[in-house]
Structure formats: structure tokens, C-alpha cells
Design an enzyme around this catalytic site. Structure first.
Site, PDB file in Angstrom:
ATOM      1  N   ASP A   1      -1.670  -8.413   5.660  1.00  0.00           N
ATOM      2  CA  ASP A   1      -1.849  -7.464   4.568  1.00  0.00           C
ATOM      3  C   ASP A   1      -0.751  -6.401   4.579  1.00  0.00           C
ATOM      4  O   ASP A   1      -0.287  -5.973   5.630  1.00  0.00           O
ATOM      5  CB  ASP A   1      -3.220  -6.785   4.701  1.00  0.00           C
ATOM      6  CG  ASP A   1      -3.411  -5.697   3.668  1.00  0.00           C
ATOM      7  OD1 ASP A   1      -3.528  -6.054   2.485  1.00  0.00           O
ATOM      8  OD2 ASP A   1      -3.425  -4.507   4.035  1.00  0.00           O
TER       9      ASP A   1
ATOM     10  N   GLU B   1       1.689 -10.836   2.376  1.00  0.00           N
ATOM     11  CA  GLU B   1       1.467 -10.125   1.126  1.00  0.00           C
ATOM     12  C   GLU B   1       2.635  -9.161   0.967  1.00  0.00           C
ATOM     13  O   GLU B   1       2.673  -8.107   1.579  1.00  0.00           O
ATOM     14  CB  GLU B   1       0.135  -9.365   1.167  1.00  0.00           C
ATOM     15  CG  GLU B   1      -0.220  -8.783  -0.190  1.00  0.00           C
ATOM     16  CD  GLU B   1      -0.970  -7.470  -0.120  1.00  0.00           C
ATOM     17  OE1 GLU B   1      -1.620  -7.128  -1.111  1.00  0.00           O
ATOM     18  OE2 GLU B   1      -0.882  -6.773   0.903  1.00  0.00           O
TER      19      GLU B   1
END
EC number: 2.4.1.18
Length: 671
Positions: A330, A384
């Protein structure tokens, strides 16, 4: 002897002016790995075993617990066994390098016991949950978090230890355990395993990406404000139940990856690492770089070896202890840049090599990928990342950072802007095709039309943007109005265009495949702590009187089409034709021909394309009645190409089709 140019630069000559920066980062990784492994005396995997040393562990004599707290002056273990008081027999002894250790005799700690640390430092003290705790629970009456002794009599034993993930192509179902059930409550690992996992398998996905696994104090953070990095969230159940879920998925041919949050940490001090032992910078950068102001969180200091030890050990822990198949990292953009990527446009290569990048974070991410692939050969990682940093999804030996995939974050942003800002008559197929195929050719991406980001309050899903309030009144079969019919058609077309052009994998967020009508809003003070919008209404897709199931049926048929073709994601995507005036797009991939008519009002008869000779049969049609369309075409008709002397040398012939307005069709070629 001349140094060999790294493949990343050989494959992209435009990177040549930045060769020194690229090589410098590459060498910095090698240097740091030497540092961490004592110049190769042991492996990086050996280095990343902190979870076997730190934290609470059973021994022949009882228990031992260790913590790294260099700024502490004294530590005590407190809990129900000590009546939550400090007792001399539970005082830690200081070892070298800021490590504290306590040996506890047999019979003091039992399975299920809760405990904490009482930490003293110059000028203060406080209760803390151990940084390496592997089980953390919340008292339902007080909401206070504590560590818990976890030593079941029958630990879970994996049945599918040698599971090999299917990645040809990788089809990811992004999900959240807590909101995966229909009841207005927090769902469990067990409920997900029994009720949702079979749906995912039936829909054709071969991977689940689970959000919010690492323990987080605030449920509404979606799991992105982590406090205990080694603890699987207890609000969903026990470690054994999570392991059983993963093992069951493996038995069904589904790989399991988790959202790994190493980009920042919760500010919490009692539950988290914010001020573990009177030093707010023990784990985090000092000064202005300590806080991520946009996220209200803290930024790890990737330049400290002790922090690298903590984070790398965390990567290995989830692979070894829970048998995860990899990670979706993330917030990688936030890690890469001092600015966290905020306010930057990233319009040319110099933006990636201008000195505003956090080289410490780049080294960490590269080492993490090297470690993960060493610990588990078949594991895979997804970044990401929105800035487009070159080499992110290239192997380290090629000059990259080692991720297997990067998220194609431009695609959902494009669809939102298109739906929001342009009337249907202005949708240009040339622009759409460029957007879904615009990527670095040597890096694999995960294509997606929307993820959880587009489903949260404050944003809108594609189906909500298209149909809006009519979702509540006109989804009954036979009661559709223009807006519903338009929304159903474009929802399928957008997904088909996005998924069929993937070059690595495709992702969908839980429920979006059937057009879930509600946004996501977690329990909070502003909504009376309601779970009404923190759930998924599976009864809608199960109801055959509603149109939701048509979208789900289409998604299932689409994925099945791709899964039938080995390495579909590697097949060349060749544009056959586009005409922005007609709003027609056609491209081929292997034996499949994809034809789109985005024109909202005009259908075309005998629209011709130059294609490879043969017989073409419809294998998927967004306008099929069985998939919620009008059924304007007869899909049982075989379509044959017709020769043209002008194109004989090119081995091309004319294929003429009837293409209804606002529809897409996939045809399979045979000789």
C-alpha cells in the site's frame, strides 16, 4: 573493463541521461544488503527472522519475551497474572543494543491471558502493547487493546503447503473480511470462508486480496492505520481461523495476498509505535518528515537498520506463519517521494531522478521484494503506485525494484473523469484504447475499472455514477428506464475493455462485479456507529427478478473467456480499427476479436473490419438478453470473412458485422 548497462536502460534509451541515478540506487541496494548480512556471512532471509527472537515465545522452562526499546530505563510485564501491577519478578533485564529480555517460569502465562508492557524512560512512563505482539485483542466493555498469549493446544496445520498460485492471467478479487457479509455487523474469517469464498471461486477469480489484516485500532481506517504489524486483526476471529481460510482458498485453487501497510503507521502510542519508549523517533523519521499530514500518520525511517529488520521480518512472518502468497504494498508512491507524491504532476523522466526521492525507501522496497521472492519462490507482489516510477515492476537484476506487478491506477481515474465530464456522444474510442494500453512494455500491470477507493463515501462507484438514485427504483426486470439500461450496458463495456487489454492481471472490488448499490461508510460518530453501509448485499445478486445478477453473470462469462486461453495476458493486443466519429473500436488478441460500439444512438449494419481470414463466432455479447441486454443481434450466426484482392498479400479479409448502439461483442476466430 566497461560496466554492463542495466537492462532497464537498454530497453528504454530515454532513461540514459539518468543512468547514474539508476545505477546509484541499484548499488545502494547491494551495499545495504551487504551491511545487513555482515558482508554475506548470512542471507537476507536469515536477517529477517526478528519475529523468531522478539516478542513472546514458549520455552522448555516457560516463556521468554524480548523487545527493542533503546530509550527505556526499565520495563515490566503486567497483566492479569500480576493484577496489572509492576512486580520485580516480571521486570526485564537490559541486554546489548537496546534489547530487553524477561524469562517467565512455567505456569504463569496461559493461553488467552492478556498482557502489556509498562515502559519507563527519563521523564515519563506508559503502558504499551509489545511491538512484536502476534495477537492483540480489544476488550468489548472498555474498548482497550491488549496483547494476548496465543498458544492453542492444537495449532492449525496447513494441508496445502506447496500450493502454486495461478497467474495466467492473475484475476484478483479485492475484499474486506469485516464488511463481506450482509448482516449489519463485523464479519468473521469463518463467515467469509463459508459464505463468500465459494462465490469468488464461482465467479472465476483465482486470487483474493484481503484488506485490513494487520491490527488497527480504528475499524473505519479500512486497515490503513496499523498499530500492531505482526498481529492479524482479532475483530474478525482467531489466527487459526485466518489460517484455515487461507488453506481452504488454496484447496480451491485460489491464491491469497494481503494488503501490506509499510508506508506509514498509526499515531497511537498506547496501542502502536508512536512513542514506544519515550523516543518518538525510534521507528520514525525525525523532524518534519515524521508525520504524514495528509494521512494523519507517521512515516517509518527506512534508513535505520533496526527499522529495516522490523519491516523485513514482517514480510517474512506473514509468508511463513500464515502461508500468504504475496502482498499488495500500500501507498508506494507516498514512500518513494519526500512530498509523498502530493502536488506533483510527474510529466517527464526528470521528475523521478531530481533528488526528491527517498532513496532509503527505494532500498527498502527493493530488499523487501528480493526477500519475499527468496523466502517463497512462487510469491508475488503488487505495488500501489501512481507516479509511474520506471522500473518499479522489473526484477532487481534488470535495474528495477522487484515488484511483479504495478497497479494501473490511471485507468479508474480515466473512467471517472470520462463519465463525469463528458456526454456519451463525446466518448472517443481512440482515447479509451490508449488509456487502457498505456504502460511500460517491460512491466506487468494490474488493470481495473474501480477498486475500494471508488466505493468509499466521498466518491462513487461506476454503477452509481451511471444510474444514481434509479438504482433504488428501477433495477427490477421489466421496470428499467433509460438511465438503468444505459448504466447496465456501459458497466459491462467498461469492464470488458479494461479486463481484455490487461498485460498482467485484472482486479475487482467485492460487490462491484454486480453493481453494488451502496457506498462504503464504516461505523463512526457521524452515522451513529451504524454498520448499514459497511456490508455487502448479496441478496441483490441472488434475486433473479433484479438486474444485478446480469452484471455478475457477464463478469463470470468474461473471466471464463480469458481463463480458457493460456497466458492470455501475454498475447499481443493489436488494434484493428477505431473511428471516433462512429465511436467504434476493434482489436484482436489471439483468436479473439473485440468490437465496441460506444455510440449511444446509432447502430451499424455491415460495418467492415480487415481481419485474419476465417470463421468468426460470437462468444460474448454485452447486449445478450441473458446478460441484461436487448438481444438485437443473433449470436448463433457464424460470420465468414470475404476476400479482397487489395489485401491478399497482407493475408487480410473483410469481416462485416451488425453492431447495435452501446454494445460490445467478442468473436472467436477459427479456420
Amino acid at each position: 573493463m566497461k560496466k554492463q548497462t542495466l537492462p532497464i536502460i537498454q530497453n528504454d534509451p530515454w532513461l540514459k541521461p539518468y543512468e547514474s541515478a539508476i545505477v546509484g540506487r541499484h548499488e545502494a541496494v547491494l551495499s545495504k544488503e551487504k551491511d545487513l548480512t555482515n558482508d554475506g556471512a548470512f542471507s537476507l532471509s536469515d536477517f529477517a527472522t526478528g519475529y523468531l527472537y522478539f516478542g513472546l515465545h514458549q520455552t522448555k522452562e516457560g516463556w521468554v519475551i524480548r523487545e527493542w526499546a533503546p530509550n527505556a530505563t526499565s520495563l515490566f510485564l503486567i497483566g492479569t497474572f500480576s493484577f496489572w501491577t509492576e512486580q520485580s519478578e516480571y521486570q526485564f533485564q537490559r541486554k546489548e543494543n537496546g534489547v530487553w529480555e524477561l524469562n517467565i517460569p512455567q505456569g504463569v502465562l496461559v493461553h488467552g491471558e492478556i498482557y502489556k508492557l509498562k515502559v519507563y524512560w527519563n521523564g515519563g512512563s506508559g503502558e504499551r502493547i509489545p511491538a512484536w505482539a502476534t495477537r492483540v485483542v480489544q476488550d468489548p466493555s472498555t474498548n482497550i487493546f491488549s496483547a494476548q498469549v496465543w498458544s492453542p493446544e492444537q495449532p492449525y496445520k496447513f494441508k496445502h503447503k506447496n500450493f502454486v498460485p495461478q497467474r495466467d492471467p492473475l484475476l484478483i478479487y479485492e475484499c474486506h473480511i469485516g464488511m463481506a457479509q450482509e448482516e449489519e455487523k463485523v464479519g468473521t474469517y469463518k463467515e467469509f470462508q463459508e459464505n463468500v469464498l465459494p462465490r469468488i471461486v464461482d465467479a472465476g477469480y483465482n486470487c483474493i486480496q484481503i484488506m485490513a489484516i494487520q491490527e488497527h485500532p480504528y475499524y473505519g481506517s479500512f486497515g490503513y492505520h496499523v498499530s500492531s504489524f505482526f498481529a492479524a486483526s482479532s475483530r474478525f476471529g482467531t489466527p487459526e481461523e485466518l489460517k484455515e481460510l487461507i488453506d481452504t482458498a488454496h484447496g480451491m485453487g485460489v491464491s491469497v495476498i494481503m494488503d501490506l501497510v509499510h508506508s506509514h503507521a498509526a499515531k497511537n502510542e498506547v496501542e502502536g509505535l508512536g512513542n514506544f519508549a519515550g523516543d518518538p523517533n525510534q521507528y520514525f523519521y525525525a523532524g518534519e518528515r515524521r508525520e504524514h499530514k495528509q494521512w494523519d500518520s507517521l512515516c517509518f525511517d527506512y534508513g535505520k537498520n533496526e527499522v529495516l529488520h522490523f519491516l523485513l521480518s514482517n514480510c517474512k512472518y506473514w509468508l511463513e506463519e500464515y502461508n500468504f502468497d504475496g502482498f499488495r504494498f500500500d501507498g508506494v508512491t507516498s514512500m518513494l517521494y519526500y512530498s509523498h507524491g502530493m502536488g506533483e504532476s510527474f510529466t517527464n523522466y526528470s521528475d523521478y531522478y531530481n533528488g526528491y526521492q527517498d532513496d532509503n525507501a527505494i532500498v527498502y522496497l527493493t530488499l523487501a521484494n528480493e526477500l519475499i521472492h527468496d523466502v517463497k519462490k512462487k510469491a508475488f507482489t503488487v505495488a500501489e503506485e501512481v507516479s509511474g516510477m520506471p522500473g518499479l515492476a522489473l526484477p532487481f537484476k534488470s535495474g528495477g525494484y522487484g515488484f511483479d506487478y504495478r497497479m494501473a491506477m490511471n485507468i479508474p481515474d480515466y473512467w471517472i473523469k470520462l463519465i463525469k465530464d463528458h456526454i456519451d456522444e463525446d466518448w472517443k474510442p481512440s482515447s479509451m484504447f490508449w488509456e487502457v494500453t498505456n504502460r511500460r512494455k517491460d512491466e506487468k500491470t494490474i488493470s481495473y475499472a474501480e477498486s475500494h477507493d471508488q466505493a468509499l463515501v466521498g466518491d462513487k462507484t461506476i454503477i452509481f455514477r451511471l444510474i444514481d438514485s434509479d438504482m433504488y427504483w428501477h433495477m427490477q426486470k421489466g421496470d428499467e428506464n433509460y438511465r438503468v439500461n444505459r448504466g447496465l450496458a456501459l458497466h459491462k463495456m467498461i469492464r470488458l475493455l479494461t479486463a481484455s487489454t490487461m498485460n498482467g492481471g485484472y482486479l475487482n472490488f467485492m460487490g462491484n462485479e454486480f453493481g453494488h448499490p451502496e457506498w462504503i461508510d464504516f461505523p463512526r460518530e457521524g452515522n451513529g456507529w451504524s454498520h448499514k453501509y459497511a456490508r455487502r448485499q448479496w441478496s441483490l445478486v441472488d434475486n433473479k427478478n433484479l438486474n444485478f445478477h446480469h452484471l455478475a453473470d457477464f463478469g463470470k462469462a468474461m473471466l471464463a473467456l480469458f481463463a480458457e486461453r493460456p497466458k492470455f495476458q501475454d498475447l499481443e493486443t493489436e488494434e484493428i480499427w477505431h473511428n471516433d466519429g462512429d465511436q467504434i473500436l476493434a482489436y484482436q488478441r489471439g483468436d479473439l476479436l473485440f468490437v465496441f460500439n460506444f455510440n449511444p444512438v446509432q447502430s451499424f449494419t455491415d460495418y467492415g473490419f480487415l481481419v485474419e481470414p476465417g470463421k468468426y463466432k460470437v462468444v460474448l455479447n454485452t447486449d445478450s438478453k441473458s446478460l441484461g441486454g436487448f438481444g438485437f443481434s443473433d449470436d448463433n450466426i457464424d460470420h465468414f470473412t470475404h476476400g479482397d484482392p487489395l489485401y491478399k498479400k497482407e493475408n487480410k479479409e473483410w469481416l462485416k458485422l451488425y453492431i447495435p448502439a452501446r454494445s460490445a461483442v467478442v468473436l472467436k476466430r477459427s479456420k
